[in-house]
Design a protein around this motif. Sequence first.
Motif, PDB file in Angstrom:
ATOM      1  N   GLU A  17      41.019 147.616 -19.829  1.00 38.34           N
ATOM      2  CA  GLU A  17      40.841 146.208 -19.487  1.00 38.34           C
ATOM      3  C   GLU A  17      40.066 145.997 -18.195  1.00 38.34           C
ATOM      4  OE1 GLU A  17      43.839 147.029 -22.297  1.00 38.34           O
ATOM      5  OE2 GLU A  17      43.866 147.656 -20.195  1.00 38.34           O
ATOM      6  N   GLU A  18      40.040 147.000 -17.338  1.00 40.86           N
ATOM      7  CA  GLU A  18      39.328 146.896 -16.058  1.00 40.86           C
ATOM      8  C   GLU A  18      37.831 147.174 -16.180  1.00 40.86           C
ATOM      9  OE1 GLU A  18      41.493 148.794 -12.649  1.00 40.86           O
ATOM     10  OE2 GLU A  18      42.749 149.522 -14.303  1.00 40.86           O
ATOM     11  N   LEU A  19      37.428 147.851 -17.240  1.00 45.25           N
ATOM     12  CA  LEU A  19      36.050 148.315 -17.358  1.00 45.25           C
ATOM     13  C   LEU A  19      35.002 147.203 -17.366  1.00 45.25           C
ATOM     14  CD1 LEU A  19      36.591 151.251 -19.862  1.00 45.25           C
ATOM     15  CD2 LEU A  19      36.410 151.372 -17.369  1.00 45.25           C
ATOM     16  N   PRO A  20      35.192 146.124 -18.136  1.00 49.61           N
ATOM     17  CA  PRO A  20      34.171 145.067 -18.098  1.00 49.61           C
ATOM     18  C   PRO A  20      33.973 144.481 -16.698  1.00 49.61           C
ATOM     19  CG  PRO A  20      35.577 144.766 -20.004  1.00 49.61           C
ATOM     20  CD  PRO A  20      36.214 145.839 -19.148  1.00 49.61           C
ATOM     21  N   GLY A  21      35.039 144.312 -15.957  1.00 47.64           N
ATOM     22  CA  GLY A  21      34.932 143.793 -14.593  1.00 47.64           C
ATOM     23  C   GLY A  21      34.148 144.718 -13.686  1.00 47.64           C
ATOM     24  N   ILE A  22      34.290 146.011 -13.896  1.00 46.56           N
ATOM     25  CA  ILE A  22      33.521 146.984 -13.109  1.00 46.56           C
ATOM     26  C   ILE A  22      32.040 146.836 -13.411  1.00 46.56           C
ATOM     27  CG2 ILE A  22      33.071 149.451 -12.814  1.00 46.56           C
ATOM     28  CD1 ILE A  22      36.158 149.827 -13.270  1.00 46.56           C
ATOM     29  N   LEU A  23      31.700 146.744 -14.699  1.00 50.41           N
ATOM     30  CA  LEU A  23      30.288 146.544 -15.059  1.00 50.41           C
ATOM     31  C   LEU A  23      29.745 145.249 -14.472  1.00 50.41           C
ATOM     32  CD1 LEU A  23      29.936 147.688 -18.790  1.00 50.41           C
ATOM     33  CD2 LEU A  23      29.328 148.926 -16.709  1.00 50.41           C
TER      34      LEU A  23
ATOM     35  N   SER B 205      25.325 153.039 -16.808  1.00 50.17           N
ATOM     36  CA  SER B 205      26.554 152.275 -17.013  1.00 50.17           C
ATOM     37  C   SER B 205      27.569 153.063 -17.837  1.00 50.17           C
ATOM     38  CB  SER B 205      26.265 150.910 -17.649  1.00 50.17           C
ATOM     39  OG  SER B 205      25.670 151.050 -18.908  1.00 50.17           O
ATOM     40  N   GLY B 206      27.099 153.811 -18.832  1.00 54.70           N
ATOM     41  CA  GLY B 206      28.001 154.659 -19.611  1.00 54.70           C
ATOM     42  C   GLY B 206      28.618 155.754 -18.762  1.00 54.70           C
ATOM     43  N   ALA B 207      27.799 156.366 -17.905  1.00 60.12           N
ATOM     44  CA  ALA B 207      28.311 157.404 -17.006  1.00 60.12           C
ATOM     45  C   ALA B 207      29.353 156.818 -16.059  1.00 60.12           C
ATOM     46  CB  ALA B 207      27.160 158.042 -16.228  1.00 60.12           C
ATOM     47  N   LEU B 208      29.102 155.607 -15.569  1.00 62.86           N
ATOM     48  CA  LEU B 208      30.060 154.937 -14.689  1.00 62.86           C
ATOM     49  C   LEU B 208      31.379 154.689 -15.422  1.00 62.86           C
ATOM     50  CD1 LEU B 208      30.813 153.389 -12.073  1.00 62.86           C
ATOM     51  CD2 LEU B 208      29.757 151.364 -13.129  1.00 62.86           C
ATOM     52  N   LEU B 209      31.291 154.168 -16.638  1.00 65.44           N
ATOM     53  CA  LEU B 209      32.511 153.916 -17.409  1.00 65.44           C
ATOM     54  C   LEU B 209      33.275 155.208 -17.679  1.00 65.44           C
ATOM     55  CD1 LEU B 209      31.293 151.230 -19.969  1.00 65.44           C
ATOM     56  CD2 LEU B 209      32.615 150.870 -17.872  1.00 65.44           C
ATOM     57  N   TRP B 210      32.555 156.276 -18.011  1.00 67.07           N
ATOM     58  CA  TRP B 210      33.196 157.576 -18.252  1.00 67.07           C
ATOM     59  C   TRP B 210      33.953 158.033 -17.006  1.00 67.07           C
ATOM     60  CZ3 TRP B 210      34.066 160.809 -22.260  1.00 67.07           C
ATOM     61  CH2 TRP B 210      34.474 162.108 -21.955  1.00 67.07           C
ATOM     62  N   GLU B 211      33.293 157.946 -15.855  1.00 66.13           N
ATOM     63  CA  GLU B 211      33.925 158.387 -14.609  1.00 66.13           C
ATOM     64  C   GLU B 211      35.159 157.547 -14.282  1.00 66.13           C
ATOM     65  OE1 GLU B 211      30.655 158.296 -11.880  1.00 66.13           O
ATOM     66  OE2 GLU B 211      29.790 160.129 -12.705  1.00 66.13           O
ATOM     67  N   LYS B 212      35.086 156.247 -14.556  1.00 68.26           N
ATOM     68  CA  LYS B 212      36.240 155.379 -14.302  1.00 68.26           C
ATOM     69  C   LYS B 212      37.396 155.739 -15.245  1.00 68.26           C
ATOM     70  CE  LYS B 212      34.475 153.079 -10.965  1.00 68.26           C
ATOM     71  NZ  LYS B 212      35.007 153.194  -9.598  1.00 68.26           N
ATOM     72  N   LEU B 213      37.093 155.974 -16.517  1.00 66.08           N
ATOM     73  CA  LEU B 213      38.138 156.399 -17.454  1.00 66.08           C
ATOM     74  C   LEU B 213      38.744 157.732 -17.034  1.00 66.08           C
ATOM     75  CD1 LEU B 213      36.569 155.474 -20.907  1.00 66.08           C
ATOM     76  CD2 LEU B 213      38.677 154.528 -19.943  1.00 66.08           C
ATOM     77  N   ALA B 214      37.902 158.654 -16.595  1.00 63.43           N
ATOM     78  CA  ALA B 214      38.376 159.975 -16.157  1.00 63.43           C
ATOM     79  C   ALA B 214      39.292 159.848 -14.944  1.00 63.43           C
ATOM     80  CB  ALA B 214      37.191 160.882 -15.833  1.00 63.43           C
ATOM     81  N   GLY B 215      39.059 158.818 -14.141  1.00 61.83           N
ATOM     82  CA  GLY B 215      39.887 158.591 -12.966  1.00 61.83           C
ATOM     83  C   GLY B 215      41.155 157.797 -13.243  1.00 61.83           C
ATOM     84  N   GLY B 216      41.381 157.447 -14.512  1.00 59.85           N
ATOM     85  CA  GLY B 216      42.604 156.766 -14.878  1.00 59.85           C
ATOM     86  C   GLY B 216      42.498 155.252 -14.963  1.00 59.85           C
ATOM     87  N   CYS B 217      41.307 154.727 -14.906  1.00 63.02           N
ATOM     88  CA  CYS B 217      41.089 153.289 -14.997  1.00 63.02           C
ATOM     89  C   CYS B 217      41.505 152.776 -16.374  1.00 63.02           C
ATOM     90  CB  CYS B 217      39.611 152.998 -14.745  1.00 63.02           C
ATOM     91  SG  CYS B 217      39.218 151.264 -14.608  1.00 63.02           S
ATOM     92  N   ALA B 218      42.116 151.608 -16.424  1.00 63.80           N
ATOM     93  CA  ALA B 218      42.533 151.006 -17.691  1.00 63.80           C
ATOM     94  C   ALA B 218      41.343 150.386 -18.410  1.00 63.80           C
ATOM     95  CB  ALA B 218      43.590 149.940 -17.440  1.00 63.80           C
TER      96      ALA B 218
END
Length: 88
Positions: free
Chosen positions: A52-58, A37-50
Motif C-alpha cells: 500500500e505504500e508503494l504508489p506514494g513512494i512513486l 521505478s521498478g528497481a526502486l519498488l523492488w528495493e522498497k519491497l526487499a526492505g519490508g515496505c508494504a
Amino acid sequence: MKINPDFTLRTIGDISLIVPLKAPVFQKEQMITTNGSGALLWEKLAGGCAKEELPGILQSVYEIDRDTALADTNCFLESLRRAGALAE
C-alpha cells in the motif's frame, strides 16, 4: 507481500534485471527487465515496505498523480507475480 528470496536485482550499466538465483535452467519468463521505478519498488519491497505504500513512494520520487502511480505499481507487481518473484 514480500519478494521471493530466490530472486535478486542486478544492475548492469543503465539496465536493471530481476533474476532468479536458483533456477536450474535459464527461463526467460523468470527474468524481468525494469527501469528505475521498478528497481526502486523492488528495493522498497526487499526492505519490508508494504504494498500500500508503494504508489506514494512513486508519487513523491517521480512527481506523478496517484492514479498513474497506482497503475504503475500494479503493473510491476503483476510482472513479479508472473515470474514467481513474489512470496505472498
